[in-house]
Motif scaffolding. Structure first.
Motif, PDB file in Angstrom:
ATOM      1  N   PHE A 110       0.944  -1.202   0.178  1.00  0.00           N
ATOM      2  CA  PHE A 110      -0.004  -0.120  -0.087  1.00  0.00           C
ATOM      3  C   PHE A 110       0.754   1.167  -0.047  1.00  0.00           C
ATOM      4  N   ASN A 111       0.336   2.282  -0.442  1.00  0.00           N
ATOM      5  CA  ASN A 111       0.782   3.712  -0.480  1.00  0.00           C
ATOM      6  C   ASN A 111       1.249   3.859   1.132  1.00  0.00           C
ATOM      7  N   GLY A 112       2.443   4.599   1.373  1.00  0.00           N
ATOM      8  CA  GLY A 112       2.558   5.061   2.551  1.00  0.00           C
ATOM      9  C   GLY A 112       2.216   6.376   2.833  1.00  0.00           C
ATOM     10  N   LEU A 113       1.489   6.626   3.948  1.00  0.00           N
ATOM     11  CA  LEU A 113       0.784   8.030   4.345  1.00  0.00           C
ATOM     12  C   LEU A 113       1.471   8.822   5.539  1.00  0.00           C
ATOM     13  N   TYR A 114       1.351   9.976   5.549  1.00  0.00           N
ATOM     14  CA  TYR A 114       2.089  10.829   6.542  1.00  0.00           C
ATOM     15  C   TYR A 114       1.122  12.063   6.849  1.00  0.00           C
ATOM     16  N   VAL A 115       1.071  12.377   7.953  1.00  0.00           N
ATOM     17  CA  VAL A 115       0.217  13.754   8.327  1.00  0.00           C
ATOM     18  C   VAL A 115       1.172  14.897   8.215  1.00  0.00           C
ATOM     19  N   ASP A 116       0.845  15.789   7.273  1.00  0.00           N
ATOM     20  CA  ASP A 116       1.651  17.067   7.154  1.00  0.00           C
ATOM     21  C   ASP A 116       1.440  18.141   8.056  1.00  0.00           C
ATOM     22  N   GLU A 117       2.018  19.330   7.909  1.00  0.00           N
ATOM     23  CA  GLU A 117       2.170  20.336   8.910  1.00  0.00           C
ATOM     24  C   GLU A 117       0.961  20.822   9.178  1.00  0.00           C
ATOM     25  N   LEU A 123      -0.397  11.158   0.802  1.00  0.00           N
ATOM     26  CA  LEU A 123       0.639  10.175   0.298  1.00  0.00           C
ATOM     27  C   LEU A 123       2.019  10.609   0.370  1.00  0.00           C
ATOM     28  N   VAL A 124       2.810   9.696   0.639  1.00  0.00           N
ATOM     29  CA  VAL A 124       4.390   9.779   0.533  1.00  0.00           C
ATOM     30  C   VAL A 124       4.839  10.173  -0.897  1.00  0.00           C
ATOM     31  N   ASN A 125       4.238   9.277  -1.777  1.00  0.00           N
ATOM     32  CA  ASN A 125       4.688   9.672  -3.078  1.00  0.00           C
ATOM     33  C   ASN A 125       3.349   9.280  -3.749  1.00  0.00           C
ATOM     34  N   PRO A 126       2.531  10.299  -4.362  1.00  0.00           N
ATOM     35  CA  PRO A 126       1.338   9.977  -5.043  1.00  0.00           C
ATOM     36  C   PRO A 126       1.594   9.523  -6.422  1.00  0.00           C
ATOM     37  N   LYS A 127       2.782   9.493  -6.894  1.00  0.00           N
ATOM     38  CA  LYS A 127       2.744   9.010  -8.531  1.00  0.00           C
ATOM     39  C   LYS A 127       3.268   7.545  -8.421  1.00  0.00           C
ATOM     40  N   LEU A 128       3.117   6.822  -7.266  1.00  0.00           N
ATOM     41  CA  LEU A 128       3.450   5.166  -7.450  1.00  0.00           C
ATOM     42  C   LEU A 128       2.009   4.830  -8.098  1.00  0.00           C
ATOM     43  N   LYS A 129       2.208   3.711  -9.062  1.00  0.00           N
ATOM     44  CA  LYS A 129       1.029   3.029  -9.603  1.00  0.00           C
ATOM     45  C   LYS A 129       1.153   1.647  -9.605  1.00  0.00           C
TER      46      LYS A 129
END
Length: 170
Positions: A110-117, A123-129
């Protein structure tokens, strides 16, 4: 109206269900006569570990909420879970913990997720497919966010095995 839980119970009592092949040697020796003298060998190998939970609905829920307020997402997820720990298998709170791809299962990624400022889930890298990913082996069906990888192990893009009716086979 109560919402459905974000996990499923999986049958682990059926004959043939194996969770960890690597511990078989320990299983065979722990009830032997020599081991019965050692109290350390009688204890559970993984105390507190719970089997029989599939958190795929949670992972899909988190992916569907990307861009939303983390506080609202987290409070809804925790209300629909048996424990809060699985949320953090996928979501990194600290920058040093961010990962582009998270493996959650034998061959599920799965895509890695994070909480921004701004306290938004991203999404950590939204370009992954999935179509750009290549599995490490041919024996398993590898998925990325529930979609089968687009490449086969070492052989390039997946091709359909269906032949068009208009084209004669070569």
């Amino acid at each position: 109206m109560d919402k459905k839980p974000l996990y499923r119970k999986v049958n682990t009592r059926t004959w043939g269900v194996r969770r960890h092949e690597s511990v078989a040697h320990y299983r065979d020796q722990r009830n032997s006569k020599a081991a019965s003298r050692d109290e350390g060998m009688r204890s559970s190998m993984h105390p507190g570990k719970q089997y029989g939970r599939d958190y795929t609905p949670l992972f899909r829920f988190l992916l569907s909420r990307v861009g939303g307020s983390w506080d609202a997402i987290f409070s809804e997820a925790v209300a629909r879970l048996d424990q809060s720990a699985p949320v953090f298998w996928m979501v990194a709170i600290h920058e040093k913990d961010r990962e582009e791809v998270v493996r959650l299962g034998e061959s599920s990624y799965f895509n890695g997720l994070y909480v921004d400022e701004q306290n938004l889930l991203q999404l950590v890298n939204p370009k992954l497919k999935a179509q750009d990913m290549t599995p490490s082996c041919e024996c398993c069906t590898h998925t990325f966010n529930g979609v089968v990888f687009g490449q086969t192990a070492g052989f390039g893009p997946r091709t359909s095995s269906v032949v068009d009716a208009e084209e004669p086979p070569a």
